[in-house]
Design a protein around this motif. Structure first.
Motif, PDB file in Angstrom:
ATOM      1  N   THR A  58       0.859  -1.445   0.291  1.00  0.00           N
ATOM      2  CA  THR A  58       0.204   0.358   0.230  1.00  0.00           C
ATOM      3  C   THR A  58       0.745   0.804   0.024  1.00  0.00           C
ATOM      4  O   THR A  58       0.626   1.907  -0.324  1.00  0.00           O
ATOM      5  N   ARG A  69      -3.336   4.173  -6.172  1.00  0.00           N
ATOM      6  CA  ARG A  69      -5.343   3.303  -5.651  1.00  0.00           C
ATOM      7  C   ARG A  69      -5.080   2.536  -6.977  1.00  0.00           C
ATOM      8  O   ARG A  69      -6.157   1.474  -6.209  1.00  0.00           O
ATOM      9  N   LEU A 117      -3.804  -0.787  -6.711  1.00  0.00           N
ATOM     10  CA  LEU A 117      -3.733  -1.351  -5.841  1.00  0.00           C
ATOM     11  C   LEU A 117      -5.042  -1.851  -6.175  1.00  0.00           C
ATOM     12  O   LEU A 117      -5.262  -2.607  -5.174  1.00  0.00           O
ATOM     13  N   GLY A 118      -6.390  -1.397  -6.687  1.00  0.00           N
ATOM     14  CA  GLY A 118      -7.900  -1.589  -6.243  1.00  0.00           C
ATOM     15  C   GLY A 118      -7.928  -2.690  -7.335  1.00  0.00           C
ATOM     16  O   GLY A 118      -8.849  -3.515  -6.604  1.00  0.00           O
ATOM     17  N   ASP A 153      -6.835  -5.917  -5.161  1.00  0.00           N
ATOM     18  CA  ASP A 153      -7.879  -5.379  -3.647  1.00  0.00           C
ATOM     19  C   ASP A 153      -9.122  -6.387  -3.827  1.00  0.00           C
ATOM     20  O   ASP A 153      -9.591  -7.674  -3.192  1.00  0.00           O
ATOM     21  N   ARG A 154      -9.395  -6.601  -5.664  1.00  0.00           N
ATOM     22  CA  ARG A 154     -10.448  -6.762  -6.075  1.00  0.00           C
ATOM     23  C   ARG A 154     -10.307  -8.249  -5.589  1.00  0.00           C
ATOM     24  O   ARG A 154     -11.097  -9.311  -5.441  1.00  0.00           O
ATOM     25  N   SER A 185      -7.825 -10.346  -4.208  1.00  0.00           N
ATOM     26  CA  SER A 185      -8.047 -10.612  -3.056  1.00  0.00           C
ATOM     27  C   SER A 185      -9.371 -10.654  -2.170  1.00  0.00           C
ATOM     28  O   SER A 185      -9.042 -11.861  -1.423  1.00  0.00           O
ATOM     29  N   GLY A 186     -10.631 -10.225  -2.204  1.00  0.00           N
ATOM     30  CA  GLY A 186     -11.352 -10.322  -1.683  1.00  0.00           C
ATOM     31  C   GLY A 186     -12.702 -11.307  -2.526  1.00  0.00           C
ATOM     32  O   GLY A 186     -12.903 -11.933  -2.138  1.00  0.00           O
ATOM     33  N   ARG A 241      -1.393  -7.207   3.071  1.00  0.00           N
ATOM     34  CA  ARG A 241      -1.547  -5.783   2.998  1.00  0.00           C
ATOM     35  C   ARG A 241      -0.999  -4.185   3.950  1.00  0.00           C
ATOM     36  O   ARG A 241      -1.784  -4.249   4.314  1.00  0.00           O
ATOM     37  N   ASP A 242       0.421  -3.983   3.248  1.00  0.00           N
ATOM     38  CA  ASP A 242       0.683  -2.435   3.906  1.00  0.00           C
ATOM     39  C   ASP A 242       1.254  -2.402   3.323  1.00  0.00           C
ATOM     40  O   ASP A 242       1.976  -2.179   2.076  1.00  0.00           O
TER      41      ASP A 242
END
Length: 246
Positions: A98, A129, A132-133, A136-137, A139-140, A151-152
């Protein structure tokens, strides 16, 4: 997508083949690259660079050169990294940045002739962003995987760290920047040179924990770690169109 080692390159190619993606080797004025074609809604290229951010083929110079030549809107460093906590992380887990904490800018002072490092100018620099989005999508999207996605913030610098004492020093010194630190690597900070022109992200699998066991561990798990990171990135782009439509 930037890779450094032969293992990183091989495992990214294998992950692509597993997903039915065809790679075509192409030439450019600044070097050869592999073209994945359109993956989801994005055009992906694979480029091998030298280790670290320095030298003419390191990530800093190469990010600027390839962004200028290709007009790409983003660059992702894919491959191997170190974790920081054996109690919550495992070999093969994937780290998604991130933020980056480039730790090379530092001030060296002396305390009774013992050198002490301070990091007054280091800031946590945010990743794209948009990229990363996408991660993230993905990952979920999948509830169960053989590995965990963390994630960090990531440390990034030119040093190969084989010392738990130095790792602990960096975590203590830079943990005050307000971002939990999940690991570290050597190429991400170089991508910042292209940050004004393109988005950037670092996605890497854990091969060691930057301690004295590093040399005994990373050779055993590097294939799996690189394959996990590569597969996560490719799946993220393959499924991006579907996730956006939802």
């Amino acid at each position: 997508m930037f890779v450094v080692t032969p293992t990183e390159e091989e495992q990214l190619k294998e992950a692509a083949k597993d997903r039915g993606l065809l790679l075509e080797v192409r030439q450019s004025p600044i070097g050869d690259y592999c073209d994945f074609g359109t993956v989801g809604v994005s055009r992906l290229h694979l480029i091998k660079i030298d280790e670290g951010m320095l030298r003419h083929r390191g990530s800093a110079a190469q990010a600027i050169r390839w962004m200028d030549w290709s007009g790409a809107r983003g660059v992702i460093a894919v491959g191997m990294a170190f974790g920081v906590d054996r109690s919550t992380q495992r070999h093969g887990d994937v780290l998604v940045s991130t933020h980056l904490l480039p730790y090379d800018p530092r001030t060296i002072k002396s305390n009774n002739e013992i050198p002490l490092s301070e990091y007054p100018k280091v800031q946590a620099l945010p990743a794209s962003r948009g990229l990363l989005g996408i991660l993230d999508r993905e990952s979920g999207r999948v509830s169960e995987r053989a590995f965990t996605v963390h994630r960090d913030a990531l440390l990034s610098g030119a040093a190969k760290i084989h010392s738990r004492t130095f790792r602990a020093h960096l975590l203590t010194a830079l943990g005050s920047r307000g971002k939990p630190i999940i690991g570290g690597e050597m190429e991400g900070a170089g991508l910042l040179g292209a940050a004004e022109q393109a988005a950037w992200l670092v996605v890497k699998g854990i091969v060691d924990f930057a301690d004295e066991e590093r040399d005994d561990e990373f050779k055993k798990v590097r294939d799996v770690a690189c394959r996990n990171a590569s597969g996560l990135v490719l799946d993220a782009f393959l499924n991006d169109q579907v996730e956006r439509s939802r």
